[in-house]
Scaffold this motif. Structure first.
Motif, PDB file in Angstrom:
ATOM      1  N   VAL A 128       0.836  -1.206   0.000  1.00 53.70           N
ATOM      2  CA  VAL A 128       0.000   0.000   0.000  1.00 53.70           C
ATOM      3  C   VAL A 128       0.870   1.256   0.000  1.00 53.70           C
ATOM      4  N   TYR A 129       1.843   1.304   0.911  1.00 53.18           N
ATOM      5  CA  TYR A 129       2.693   2.496   0.977  1.00 53.18           C
ATOM      6  C   TYR A 129       3.592   2.595  -0.261  1.00 53.18           C
ATOM      7  N   GLY A 130       4.061   1.469  -0.741  1.00 51.33           N
ATOM      8  CA  GLY A 130       4.891   1.489  -1.943  1.00 51.33           C
ATOM      9  C   GLY A 130       4.102   1.989  -3.147  1.00 51.33           C
ATOM     10  N   TYR A 131       2.886   1.522  -3.290  1.00 57.48           N
ATOM     11  CA  TYR A 131       2.045   1.984  -4.404  1.00 57.48           C
ATOM     12  C   TYR A 131       1.769   3.478  -4.273  1.00 57.48           C
ATOM     13  N   ALA A 132       1.433   3.918  -3.052  1.00 61.34           N
ATOM     14  CA  ALA A 132       1.140   5.344  -2.835  1.00 61.34           C
ATOM     15  C   ALA A 132       2.365   6.209  -3.114  1.00 61.34           C
ATOM     16  N   ALA A 133       3.535   5.691  -2.849  1.00 53.54           N
ATOM     17  CA  ALA A 133       4.762   6.468  -3.062  1.00 53.54           C
ATOM     18  C   ALA A 133       5.141   6.545  -4.540  1.00 53.54           C
ATOM     19  N   LEU A 134       4.876   5.482  -5.278  1.00 52.74           N
ATOM     20  CA  LEU A 134       5.391   5.398  -6.639  1.00 52.74           C
ATOM     21  C   LEU A 134       4.381   5.692  -7.734  1.00 52.74           C
TER      22      LEU A 134
END
Length: 135
Positions: A128-134
């Protein structure tokens, strides 16, 4: 039903706070009081301090995710930066699942289920955080 990214971040925030329930059992299940007693006082104090900082980090990211999910999902620089932190934090924690020797401690079924549930949650947080960051 389609979940928006902000909703996924809110779910991740709430789930992170629930991880602390499992974390609170660790010192008792692993007999930290007995096993750490043989260490010098400074080592014990540092161990508990490091643990406290980890808990504080989880609480902070969990609360930010609950309260500021829209901002974290907005794509703004600060939101992306916080999400990078969350992705790295939980990604590293996920990798540690493969390194820790937990088998001798998973003595009953509910501990094994809890351990594997935590692994799935760590993966969810990192994604979730990786998707939101990238994105």
């Amino acid at each position: 039903m389609e979940l928006a990214l902000a909703d996924l971040i809110r779910i991740a925030g709430a789930a992170q706070l629930s991880v602390l329930i499992a974390s609170s059992l660790v010192p008792f299940k692993l007999n930290w009081k007995r096993d750490l007693a043989s260490l010098p006082a400074l080592h014990r104090q540092m161990y508990w301090t490091y643990g406290g900082y980890v808990v504080l980090g989880i609480v902070a990211l969990g609360l930010m995710s609950l309260v500021c999910a829209d901002e974290l999902a907005s794509g703004a620089r600060l939101g992306r930066a916080v999400c990078v932190y969350g992705a790295v934090f939980w990604g590293v924690r996920l990798m540690l699942q493969a390194v820790f020797d937990v088998k001798p401690h998973l003595t009953v079924w509910w501990l094994a289920v809890g351990y594997h549930t935590l692994t799935v949650l760590f993966l969810f947080f990192a994604l979730v955080y990786g998707y939101a960051a990238l994105r």
